[in-house]
Design a protein around this motif. Structure first.
Motif, PDB file in Angstrom:
ATOM      1  N   PHE A 110       0.741  -1.140  -0.124  1.00 17.02           N
ATOM      2  CA  PHE A 110      -0.068  -0.080   0.086  1.00 17.02           C
ATOM      3  C   PHE A 110       0.844   1.359  -0.085  1.00 17.02           C
ATOM      4  O   PHE A 110       0.509   2.254  -0.742  1.00 17.02           O
ATOM      5  CB  PHE A 110      -0.884  -0.203   1.243  1.00 17.02           C
ATOM      6  N   LEU A 111       1.911   1.316   0.827  1.00 19.59           N
ATOM      7  CA  LEU A 111       2.741   2.515   0.735  1.00 19.59           C
ATOM      8  C   LEU A 111       3.690   2.550  -0.478  1.00 19.59           C
ATOM      9  O   LEU A 111       3.729   3.637  -1.047  1.00 19.59           O
ATOM     10  CB  LEU A 111       3.896   2.137   1.886  1.00 19.59           C
ATOM     11  N   ILE A 112       3.950   1.431  -1.172  1.00 15.62           N
ATOM     12  CA  ILE A 112       4.655   1.622  -2.487  1.00 15.62           C
ATOM     13  C   ILE A 112       3.411   2.300  -3.302  1.00 15.62           C
ATOM     14  O   ILE A 112       3.961   3.165  -4.258  1.00 15.62           O
ATOM     15  CB  ILE A 112       4.766   0.169  -3.168  1.00 15.62           C
ATOM     16  N   TRP A 113       2.224   1.679  -3.599  1.00 17.05           N
ATOM     17  CA  TRP A 113       1.029   2.151  -4.419  1.00 17.05           C
ATOM     18  C   TRP A 113       1.071   3.602  -4.103  1.00 17.05           C
ATOM     19  O   TRP A 113       0.973   4.695  -5.038  1.00 17.05           O
ATOM     20  CB  TRP A 113       0.003   1.708  -4.190  1.00 17.05           C
ATOM     21  N   CYS A 114       0.937   4.167  -2.882  1.00 15.57           N
ATOM     22  CA  CYS A 114       0.983   5.537  -2.506  1.00 15.57           C
ATOM     23  C   CYS A 114       2.067   6.370  -2.952  1.00 15.57           C
ATOM     24  O   CYS A 114       1.635   7.820  -3.550  1.00 15.57           O
ATOM     25  CB  CYS A 114       0.647   5.959  -1.028  1.00 15.57           C
ATOM     26  N   PHE A 115       3.141   5.914  -2.813  1.00 10.22           N
ATOM     27  CA  PHE A 115       4.370   6.658  -3.444  1.00 10.22           C
ATOM     28  C   PHE A 115       4.185   6.815  -4.855  1.00 10.22           C
ATOM     29  O   PHE A 115       4.451   8.180  -5.223  1.00 10.22           O
ATOM     30  CB  PHE A 115       5.511   5.813  -2.918  1.00 10.22           C
ATOM     31  N   TRP A 116       3.988   5.993  -5.774  1.00  8.56           N
ATOM     32  CA  TRP A 116       3.812   6.271  -6.993  1.00  8.56           C
ATOM     33  C   TRP A 116       2.769   6.887  -7.279  1.00  8.56           C
ATOM     34  O   TRP A 116       2.858   7.783  -8.516  1.00  8.56           O
ATOM     35  CB  TRP A 116       3.792   4.663  -8.014  1.00  8.56           C
ATOM     36  N   PHE A 117       1.813   6.689  -6.916  1.00 10.61           N
ATOM     37  CA  PHE A 117       0.725   7.696  -7.178  1.00 10.61           C
ATOM     38  C   PHE A 117       0.789   8.994  -7.028  1.00 10.61           C
ATOM     39  O   PHE A 117       0.454   9.794  -7.808  1.00 10.61           O
ATOM     40  CB  PHE A 117      -0.757   6.948  -6.359  1.00 10.61           C
ATOM     41  N   ILE A 118       1.186   9.453  -5.599  1.00  9.24           N
ATOM     42  CA  ILE A 118       1.582  10.922  -5.346  1.00  9.24           C
ATOM     43  C   ILE A 118       2.760  11.332  -6.455  1.00  9.24           C
ATOM     44  O   ILE A 118       2.580  12.375  -6.711  1.00  9.24           O
ATOM     45  CB  ILE A 118       1.990  10.899  -3.897  1.00  9.24           C
ATOM     46  N   ALA A 119       3.720  10.326  -6.704  1.00  9.41           N
ATOM     47  CA  ALA A 119       4.756  10.913  -7.630  1.00  9.41           C
ATOM     48  C   ALA A 119       4.328  11.357  -8.687  1.00  9.41           C
ATOM     49  O   ALA A 119       4.957  12.190  -9.742  1.00  9.41           O
ATOM     50  CB  ALA A 119       6.031   9.831  -7.443  1.00  9.41           C
ATOM     51  N   LEU A 120       3.246  10.595  -9.436  1.00  7.24           N
ATOM     52  CA  LEU A 120       3.051  10.910 -10.886  1.00  7.24           C
ATOM     53  C   LEU A 120       1.353  11.299 -10.804  1.00  7.24           C
ATOM     54  O   LEU A 120       0.908  11.212 -11.985  1.00  7.24           O
ATOM     55  CB  LEU A 120       3.086   9.438 -11.668  1.00  7.24           C
ATOM     56  N   TYR A 121       1.029  11.872  -9.627  1.00  6.75           N
ATOM     57  CA  TYR A 121      -0.391  12.354  -9.641  1.00  6.75           C
ATOM     58  C   TYR A 121      -0.697  13.460 -10.748  1.00  6.75           C
ATOM     59  O   TYR A 121       0.294  14.231 -10.845  1.00  6.75           O
ATOM     60  CB  TYR A 121      -0.560  12.983  -8.233  1.00  6.75           C
ATOM     61  N   PRO A 122      -1.696  13.423 -11.277  1.00  4.92           N
ATOM     62  CA  PRO A 122      -2.765  12.228 -11.445  1.00  4.92           C
ATOM     63  C   PRO A 122      -2.512  11.154 -12.326  1.00  4.92           C
ATOM     64  O   PRO A 122      -3.418  10.453 -12.376  1.00  4.92           O
ATOM     65  CB  PRO A 122      -4.019  13.200 -11.803  1.00  4.92           C
ATOM     66  N   GLY A 123      -1.510  11.211 -13.128  1.00  7.51           N
ATOM     67  CA  GLY A 123      -1.264  10.057 -13.897  1.00  7.51           C
ATOM     68  C   GLY A 123      -0.511  10.566 -15.139  1.00  7.51           C
ATOM     69  O   GLY A 123      -0.343  11.726 -15.128  1.00  7.51           O
ATOM     70  N   ARG A 124      -0.106   9.676 -15.945  1.00  3.58           N
ATOM     71  CA  ARG A 124       0.564   9.876 -17.281  1.00  3.58           C
ATOM     72  C   ARG A 124      -0.328   9.982 -18.375  1.00  3.58           C
ATOM     73  O   ARG A 124      -1.110   9.003 -18.559  1.00  3.58           O
ATOM     74  CB  ARG A 124       1.858   9.155 -17.319  1.00  3.58           C
ATOM     75  N   VAL A 125      -0.265  10.773 -19.289  1.00  2.85           N
ATOM     76  CA  VAL A 125      -0.960  10.933 -20.466  1.00  2.85           C
ATOM     77  C   VAL A 125      -0.304  10.816 -21.753  1.00  2.85           C
ATOM     78  O   VAL A 125       0.596  11.537 -22.064  1.00  2.85           O
ATOM     79  CB  VAL A 125      -2.105  12.102 -20.557  1.00  2.85           C
ATOM     80  N   GLY A 126      -0.576   9.646 -22.570  1.00  2.07           N
ATOM     81  CA  GLY A 126       0.308   9.732 -23.918  1.00  2.07           C
ATOM     82  C   GLY A 126      -0.446  10.633 -25.015  1.00  2.07           C
ATOM     83  O   GLY A 126      -1.308  11.211 -24.687  1.00  2.07           O
ATOM     84  N   TYR A 127       0.111  10.483 -25.960  1.00  2.00           N
ATOM     85  CA  TYR A 127       0.036  11.247 -26.967  1.00  2.00           C
ATOM     86  C   TYR A 127      -1.427  11.076 -27.729  1.00  2.00           C
ATOM     87  O   TYR A 127      -2.410  11.938 -27.853  1.00  2.00           O
ATOM     88  CB  TYR A 127       0.702  11.437 -28.376  1.00  2.00           C
ATOM     89  N   ASP A 128      -1.817   9.651 -27.842  1.00  2.00           N
ATOM     90  CA  ASP A 128      -3.254   9.386 -28.394  1.00  2.00           C
ATOM     91  C   ASP A 128      -4.322   9.796 -27.194  1.00  2.00           C
ATOM     92  O   ASP A 128      -5.264   9.942 -27.689  1.00  2.00           O
ATOM     93  CB  ASP A 128      -3.060   7.836 -28.468  1.00  2.00           C
ATOM     94  N   THR A 129      -3.966   9.454 -25.842  1.00  2.00           N
ATOM     95  CA  THR A 129      -4.836   9.874 -24.925  1.00  2.00           C
ATOM     96  C   THR A 129      -4.977  11.412 -24.889  1.00  2.00           C
ATOM     97  O   THR A 129      -6.324  11.739 -24.860  1.00  2.00           O
ATOM     98  CB  THR A 129      -4.378   9.427 -23.432  1.00  2.00           C
ATOM     99  N   CYS A 179       9.650   0.598 -13.675  1.00  2.00           N
ATOM    100  CA  CYS A 179       8.940   0.154 -14.786  1.00  2.00           C
ATOM    101  C   CYS A 179       7.195  -0.077 -14.383  1.00  2.00           C
ATOM    102  O   CYS A 179       6.271   0.293 -15.187  1.00  2.00           O
ATOM    103  CB  CYS A 179       9.346  -1.065 -15.404  1.00  2.00           C
ATOM    104  N   PHE A 180       6.860  -0.431 -13.233  1.00  2.00           N
ATOM    105  CA  PHE A 180       5.538  -0.666 -12.836  1.00  2.00           C
ATOM    106  C   PHE A 180       4.832   0.579 -12.868  1.00  2.00           C
ATOM    107  O   PHE A 180       3.467   0.694 -13.277  1.00  2.00           O
ATOM    108  CB  PHE A 180       5.686  -1.037 -11.471  1.00  2.00           C
ATOM    109  N   PRO A 181       5.143   1.915 -12.315  1.00  2.00           N
ATOM    110  CA  PRO A 181       4.264   3.119 -12.595  1.00  2.00           C
ATOM    111  C   PRO A 181       3.966   3.549 -13.871  1.00  2.00           C
ATOM    112  O   PRO A 181       3.320   4.123 -14.480  1.00  2.00           O
ATOM    113  CB  PRO A 181       4.987   3.933 -11.508  1.00  2.00           C
ATOM    114  N   VAL A 182       4.993   3.120 -14.824  1.00  2.00           N
ATOM    115  CA  VAL A 182       4.957   3.455 -16.092  1.00  2.00           C
ATOM    116  C   VAL A 182       3.480   2.793 -16.713  1.00  2.00           C
ATOM    117  O   VAL A 182       2.965   3.746 -17.734  1.00  2.00           O
ATOM    118  CB  VAL A 182       6.262   3.037 -17.035  1.00  2.00           C
ATOM    119  N   PHE A 183       3.534   1.678 -16.542  1.00  7.11           N
ATOM    120  CA  PHE A 183       2.253   1.152 -17.042  1.00  7.11           C
ATOM    121  C   PHE A 183       1.062   1.449 -16.029  1.00  7.11           C
ATOM    122  O   PHE A 183      -0.085   1.520 -16.574  1.00  7.11           O
ATOM    123  CB  PHE A 183       2.221  -0.554 -17.122  1.00  7.11           C
ATOM    124  N   ALA A 184       1.137   1.414 -14.817  1.00  5.61           N
ATOM    125  CA  ALA A 184       0.128   1.244 -13.856  1.00  5.61           C
ATOM    126  C   ALA A 184      -0.684   2.744 -13.705  1.00  5.61           C
ATOM    127  O   ALA A 184      -1.852   2.879 -13.283  1.00  5.61           O
ATOM    128  CB  ALA A 184       0.493   0.886 -12.523  1.00  5.61           C
TER     129      ALA A 184
END
Length: 218
Positions: free
Chosen positions: A19-38, A113-118
């Protein structure tokens, strides 16, 4: 007094660590990554346009989960939940002991690599989760594990719908259908699943969707 084994304590600690790992990645990349297509897709949704370029299913899903292009937050939360769940499903398919599997999951979660996809809003990520679920299912069946028929059917439908968020997924589903028909010899159930998947994943989302606008016209 109820005794608590070391294994149960370990599992609880690992859940907290996850859970702490999820929170770290989520806060670090909040609200998420958006690709060109998106980015193009969200702009089109805000303009009231539609296209089947990224498959009708993905388009309708993107419309709903982003509230007509207003936010990617819920897509990100759904994506990271799918990423973690699919990883657990895959790793737990291996015959190794619980401790080894749990440590393996932690190692995968802390990998950059995990947050890149998640945490990326992209149909390719949903496709990947569907593949991971199906691989985990095949591994369980290969190891002789018996799954409840209703659970197995729901999992197959859910996984194939994830796969259908890309055009390549349509080809994969055809191969899966042939495999279930001739190797597992479950023709009737396979036909029912195929009908449900095609209806939910292609026919229904295609209603009132623009088939003329492609990526080059955006």
């Amino acid at each position: 007094m109820k005794l608590i084994s070391f294994a149960s304590l370990l599992n609880k600690k690992l859940i907290i660590i996850e859970f702490l790992i999820w929170c770290f990645w989520f806060i670090a990349l909040y609200p998420g990554r958006v690709g060109y297509d998106t980015k193009l897709s969200l702009e089109m949704i805000r303009q009231g346009k539609s296209t089947n370029w990224w498959t009708p299913l993905y388009w309708r899903f993107l419309e709903i989960i982003t509230f007509d292009g207003k936010t990617i937050l819920w897509f990100t939360l759904f994506s990271i939940l799918l990423a973690v769940t699919s990883l657990h499903w895959l790793i737990d398919s291996f015959p190794e002991d619980t401790k080894t599997r749990s440590i393996s999951i932690i190692c995968l979660l802390i990998n950059p690599c995990f947050p890149v996809f998640a945490l990326t809003v992209q149909h390719d990520c949903l496709f990947l989760y569907g593949i991971v679920f199906l691989i985990g299912l095949e591994m369980r069946l290969a190891n002789g594990l018996v799954l409840q028929p209703s659970f197995k059917t729901i999992l197959i439908i859910f996984s194939t719908l994830l796969v259908m968020t890309t055009n390549q997924g349509l080809v994969l589903i055809l191969f899966l259908f042939l495999r279930w028909c001739f190797i597992e010899k479950s023709f009737f159930r396979s036909v029912i699943i195929l009908i449900i998947v095609v209806f939910l994943g292609y026919v229904l989302p295609s209603v009132n969707i623009n088939t003329e606008i492609g990526r080059a016209h955006v």
